[in-house]
Design a protein around this motif. Structure first.
Motif, short mmCIF file in Angstrom:
data_model
loop_
_atom_site.label_atom_id
_atom_site.label_comp_id
_atom_site.label_asym_id
_atom_site.label_seq_id
_atom_site.Cartn_x
_atom_site.Cartn_y
_atom_site.Cartn_z
N GLN A 1 0.81 -1.22 0.00
CA GLN A 1 0.00 0.00 0.00
C GLN A 1 0.85 1.27 0.00
O GLN A 1 0.32 2.36 0.15
N ARG B 1 -0.43 4.21 -1.91
CA ARG B 1 -1.64 4.83 -1.36
C ARG B 1 -1.30 5.63 -0.10
O ARG B 1 -1.87 6.68 0.15
N GLN B 2 -0.39 5.13 0.69
CA GLN B 2 -0.02 5.81 1.94
C GLN B 2 0.89 7.00 1.69
O GLN B 2 0.87 7.96 2.45
N THR C 1 1.78 13.70 -1.30
CA THR C 1 2.37 13.60 0.04
C THR C 1 3.89 13.73 -0.04
O THR C 1 4.51 14.43 0.78
N LEU D 1 8.08 0.33 6.17
CA LEU D 1 6.63 0.25 6.24
C LEU D 1 6.12 -1.12 6.69
O LEU D 1 5.24 -1.20 7.54
N HIS E 1 6.57 -1.44 10.35
CA HIS E 1 6.16 -0.26 11.14
C HIS E 1 7.32 0.25 11.99
O HIS E 1 7.15 0.61 13.15
N PHE F 1 1.09 7.26 12.42
CA PHE F 1 0.97 6.10 11.54
C PHE F 1 -0.06 5.10 12.09
O PHE F 1 -0.83 4.53 11.32
N GLY G 1 -3.36 5.73 10.98
CA GLY G 1 -3.52 5.74 9.53
C GLY G 1 -3.18 7.08 8.90
O GLY G 1 -3.47 7.31 7.72
N ARG G 2 -2.57 7.97 9.66
CA ARG G 2 -2.24 9.31 9.16
C ARG G 2 -0.75 9.35 8.76
O ARG G 2 0.08 9.90 9.48
N PHE G 3 -0.47 8.76 7.61
CA PHE G 3 0.92 8.64 7.16
C PHE G 3 1.48 10.00 6.74
O PHE G 3 2.61 10.33 7.08
N ARG G 4 0.70 10.76 6.01
CA ARG G 4 1.13 12.10 5.59
C ARG G 4 1.46 12.96 6.82
O ARG G 4 2.54 13.53 6.92
#
Length: 166
Positions: free
Chosen positions: A16, A19-20, A25, A91, A94, A124, A127-130
């Motif tokens: 992903q 997408r992340q 970003t 990633l 993590h 992270f 789900g807030r990778f940016r």
């Protein structure tokens, strides 16, 4: 051999990464790196890796080991004033690692870097990778500005500002 790490790197959500960390970003992260470098003498490099190859995991290579390899390979150590910093994200596992060159390591404590990795990891996890990487880059820039403030003169950019996605 750590079967859990192997499975995580083979089958985890590493796929992903696009997408992340979409191009917008990556652009925002590059802009934040550039803005930070306008306030300090350091050079910040961001590397985001989707996963480690099977052979690396089987050989026991950790995220820290991989970050150290990239620190060398990307020549983060080869900057004026020895002020290079690598912010590395693995990633699949993590994992977030920050490696600072010797000029910075003399004055910035491991606890200060650990606080930044914790903030990134917390974002992270939601789900807030940016937001996570933007926060980390901003905090690293503030830390560098405190210890290695700029002199107000434009300087040559020694490392690319755009994150490297592996």
């Amino acid at each position: 051999m750590d079967m859990q790490r192997i499975a995580t790197n083979l089958f985890g959500a590493w796929f992903q990464i696009g997408r992340q960390f979409p191009p917008a970003t990556l652009d925002a992260i590059a802009k934040t790196v550039s803005e930070g470098e306008g306030r300090h003498r350091g050079e910040l490099r961001v590397a985001i890796e989707s996963r480690l190859p099977f052979s690396a995991v089987a050989a026991g290579v950790t995220a820290r080991d991989r970050a150290a390899m990239l620190f060398s390979h990307l020549r983060v150590w080869d900057t004026d004033d020895n002020c290079g910093v690598l912010l590395y994200v693995l990633l699949a596992e993590h994992r977030i690692e920050i490696i600072a060159d010797r000029g910075i390591a003399k004055v910035v404590t491991p606890a200060e870097w650990a606080a930044i990795t914790t903030h990134i990891r917390d974002e992270f996890a939601q789900g807030r990778f940016r937001e996570g990487l933007l926060t980390g880059v901003s905090e690293a820039g503030a830390l560098l500005a405190r210890h290695f403030p700029g002199d107000g003169k434009p300087r040559e950019n020694q490392l690319p500002d755009r994150p490297l996605v592996l």
